[in-house]
Design a protein around this motif. Structure first.
Motif, short mmCIF file in Angstrom:
data_model
loop_
_atom_site.label_atom_id
_atom_site.label_comp_id
_atom_site.label_asym_id
_atom_site.label_seq_id
_atom_site.Cartn_x
_atom_site.Cartn_y
_atom_site.Cartn_z
N GLU A 1 2.48 4.76 10.76
CA GLU A 1 2.27 4.89 9.31
C GLU A 1 2.00 6.33 8.93
O GLU A 1 2.48 6.82 7.91
CB GLU A 1 1.11 3.99 8.88
N ARG B 1 5.13 -10.60 10.34
CA ARG B 1 5.08 -9.91 9.05
C ARG B 1 6.44 -9.92 8.36
O ARG B 1 6.54 -10.12 7.14
CB ARG B 1 4.61 -8.46 9.25
N ILE C 1 0.22 -4.42 0.99
CA ILE C 1 0.91 -3.31 1.63
C ILE C 1 1.65 -2.53 0.55
O ILE C 1 1.70 -2.95 -0.61
CB ILE C 1 1.89 -3.80 2.71
N THR C 2 2.24 -1.39 0.91
CA THR C 2 2.97 -0.60 -0.08
C THR C 2 4.39 -1.12 -0.24
O THR C 2 4.93 -1.81 0.63
CB THR C 2 3.03 0.88 0.35
N THR D 1 6.54 0.03 2.53
CA THR D 1 6.42 -0.78 3.75
C THR D 1 7.25 -2.06 3.63
O THR D 1 7.88 -2.49 4.61
CB THR D 1 4.95 -1.13 4.02
#
Length: 210
Positions: free
Chosen positions: A65, A149, A172-173, A176
């Motif tokens: 990340e 995920r 999450i973004t 992502t």
């Protein structure tokens, strides 16, 4: 030859001190240090280094990340991973997110200096162990299974959620989410969301009954 500006990112002060000592030559200028990913992003933004020497496992965000965010905020920066970990779970995400090189902490001093020079030129530098992992991975067929995920993301997409809505639900973004979708497309050999959902149903990866 221009002096290479770099920052050292490691959560152990003694390691940072040791690396600073190794790189304290006329060729390099250590313009900053950081003990975790958030600090690394801030220091990199402030100092605009040529190379970020990065450990992978630190408090807070993952090494992969950190690499992704560094590449987003400063596309010209080169990230050279220096870590003790050489398993697939560490190597592959780091390379996938754009690390220029990946070395282990038992790398000899002179070799490390040469690697920083190479990374600053944008050249790929890999320890023999890491090169072996990538070679083996390239020879393996891409698995048609999704991570937990990735399945979470795809289930929400199948229900009509936008990337922003998926990001909000999973905390999450959006970036992502897009990364997960790209991985899904690659694994399922498709090019868009609708095809990914259809392929996942056909393969039994998604339950039509929810």
């Amino acid at each position: 030859m221009p002096i290479i500006r770099l920052i050292i990112v490691d959560d152990h002060p003694i390691v940072r001190d040791g690396l600073r000592g190794i790189l304290d030559t006329d060729d390099f200028e250590v313009v900053g240090e950081a003990a975790d990913g958030s600090e690394a992003l801030a220091v990199a933004l402030r100092t605009a280094p040529d190379v970020v020497l990065l450990d992978l496992r630190m408090p807070g965000m993952s090494g992969a990340e950190v690499i992704r965010r560094l590449r987003e905020q400063q596309p010209g920066v080169h990230v050279l991973v220096l870590t003790t970990f050489d398993d697939d779970a560490d190597v592959l995400p780091a390379i996938a997110e754009g690390a220029t090189g990946y070395l282990l902490k038992d790398t000899p001093r002179d070799e490390l200096r040469r690697a920083v020079h190479a990374a600053a030129r944008g050249e790929t530098v890999l320890s023999p162990t890491v090169a072996g992992i990538l070679t083996r991975k390239a020879r393996e067929p891409e698995p048609r299974t999704l991570s937990p995920r990735e399945l979470e993301v795809l289930r929400l997409i199948a229900r009509g959620a936008t990337n922003r809505e998926v990001a909000g639900k999973l905390f999450i973004t959006e970036a992502t989410v897009k990364t997960h979708l790209l991985h899904v497309y690659g694994k399922l050999a498709v090019n868009d969301r609708a095809a990914a959902v259809a392929a996942a149903y056909d393969l039994g990866l998604l339950d039509r009954q929810r």
